[in-house]
Design a protein around this motif. Structure first.
Motif, PDB file in Angstrom:
ATOM      1  N   UNK A 162       0.842  -1.208   0.000  1.00 36.21           N
ATOM      2  CA  UNK A 162       0.000   0.000   0.000  1.00 36.21           C
ATOM      3  C   UNK A 162       0.874   1.254   0.000  1.00 36.21           C
ATOM      4  N   UNK A 163       1.841   1.271   0.890  1.00 34.41           N
ATOM      5  CA  UNK A 163       2.771   2.408   0.987  1.00 34.41           C
ATOM      6  C   UNK A 163       3.526   2.619  -0.323  1.00 34.41           C
ATOM      7  N   UNK A 164       4.091   1.528  -0.861  1.00 31.88           N
ATOM      8  CA  UNK A 164       4.872   1.623  -2.094  1.00 31.88           C
ATOM      9  C   UNK A 164       4.002   2.046  -3.275  1.00 31.88           C
ATOM     10  N   UNK A 207       6.399  11.766   2.473  1.00 27.90           N
ATOM     11  CA  UNK A 207       4.990  12.157   2.452  1.00 27.90           C
ATOM     12  C   UNK A 207       4.064  10.968   2.188  1.00 27.90           C
ATOM     13  N   UNK A 208       4.552   9.953   1.467  1.00 25.99           N
ATOM     14  CA  UNK A 208       3.750   8.731   1.286  1.00 25.99           C
ATOM     15  C   UNK A 208       3.564   8.021   2.613  1.00 25.99           C
ATOM     16  N   UNK A 209       4.589   8.082   3.485  1.00 27.38           N
ATOM     17  CA  UNK A 209       4.479   7.501   4.819  1.00 27.38           C
ATOM     18  C   UNK A 209       3.427   8.217   5.647  1.00 27.38           C
ATOM     19  N   UNK A 210       3.418   9.554   5.566  1.00 28.79           N
ATOM     20  CA  UNK A 210       2.402  10.326   6.289  1.00 28.79           C
ATOM     21  C   UNK A 210       1.017  10.037   5.732  1.00 28.79           C
ATOM     22  N   UNK A 230       1.489  17.926   6.579  1.00 30.08           N
ATOM     23  CA  UNK A 230       2.134  18.061   5.273  1.00 30.08           C
ATOM     24  C   UNK A 230       2.320  19.522   4.885  1.00 30.08           C
ATOM     25  N   UNK A 231       1.306  20.343   5.161  1.00 31.43           N
ATOM     26  CA  UNK A 231       1.409  21.760   4.833  1.00 31.43           C
ATOM     27  C   UNK A 231       2.494  22.442   5.658  1.00 31.43           C
TER      28      UNK A 231
END
Length: 281
Positions: A162-164, A207-210, A230-231
């Motif tokens: 999912x993360x990848x 950011x994909x981890x977040x 993120x912002x």
């Protein structure tokens, strides 16, 4: 973009061949796991590309499709790492083809590499063709190993996929935007494409981890919290001139929103139970 020429034609032909191979694989193996494996295989190739190609500049592509040389080089790498090799690995794994076929595909890519060198579509710096021959079977075996664990529905592999997958989809779309808008991120006020392709994958990795948090707990509060985080990071990067213009800031903001909503969808797609998986069982 430039017109089709003797350099770009082999890339186009290979792309058509491998897209055809992918369509054949998806038609014969109509399972979600096939797509999950493909996205995971692309991510493994991207990770390899980051260190060997981006960081250590081991080789250079010359498809002569894009006018900007560094973007043209990156496009060649993208075609190799997102289409040619991952699709072949997915095909071999899904149809459970043994070492004879793996070695045959290794020879196939070796011949392509030699041909590209001969026609100046590809230049080696410190990389050697023997490295490709040695590493491709390893990559094919990793694909087999990953699929075995996906088939057994082992949660660490489902979550990692999912993360990848979120990172792969976002990075690929971001590259398409890079081609057209020609905006870069980097260190300082003036950024090179080399800096951009060194920093942007790390940005996507973090950011994909977040963005995985909304997949774990999919509600408005979590999405809003992740977006604010993120912002905050994006504003900080803007302050230190890694993101150095308004257009880049708008793009990364839209990327953040996209990842926040993509992550739960990817999780649902990858974790879905069999009975709800039609037409991809």
């Amino acid at each position: 973009m430039k017109r089709i020429n003797k350099n770009s034609l082999p890339f186009i032909i290979l792309t058509i061949i491998h897209i055809g191979l992918l369509l054949f694989t998806l038609l014969k193996r109509r399972e979600r796991r096939t797509i999950t494996l493909l996205l995971s295989n692309i991510s493994f190739a991207y990770i390899f590309e980051y260190f060997v190609f981006n960081l250590f500049r081991s080789y250079q592509y010359n498809p002569k499709i894009l006018k900007k040389r560094q973007l043209d080089n990156a496009l060649g790498a993208l075609l190799s790492q997102a289409i040619y090799v991952p699709i072949a690995a997915t095909f071999l794994t899904v149809f459970e083809l043994g070492w004879f076929w793996k070695l045959l595909f290794t020879l196939y890519f070796h011949i392509i590499e030699k041909f590209f060198l001969k026609i100046d579509n590809y230049r080696l710096h410190w990389w050697k063709t023997i490295y490709t021959v040695l590493l491709l079977p390893v990559y094919f075996r990793i694909s087999d190993f990953w699929e075995e664990n996906l088939r057994l529905k082992k949660k660490p592999f489902l979550w990692l996929s999912t993360y990848l997958s979120v990172g792969v989809v976002t990075k690929t779309l971001a590259f398409v935007l890079d081609i057209f808008k020609k905006q870069k991120i980097g260190v300082g006020r003036f950024h090179s494409w080399h800096e951009h392709f060194l920093i942007s994958p790390l940005y996507m990795l973090i950011f994909s981890g977040a963005a995985l948090l909304p997949a774990i707990k999919n509600n408005t509060f979590v999405k809003a919290s992740v977006f604010l985080l993120m912002m905050f990071i994006s504003i900080l990067l803007s302050r230190i001139h890694i993101i150095n213009n308004r257009l880049n800031f708008v793009q990364v903001t839209l990327q953040n929103i996209f990842m926040i909503y993509l992550s739960p969808l990817m999780k649902s797609f990858i974790f879905e139970k069999k009975k709800a998986e039609s037409p991809y069982r």
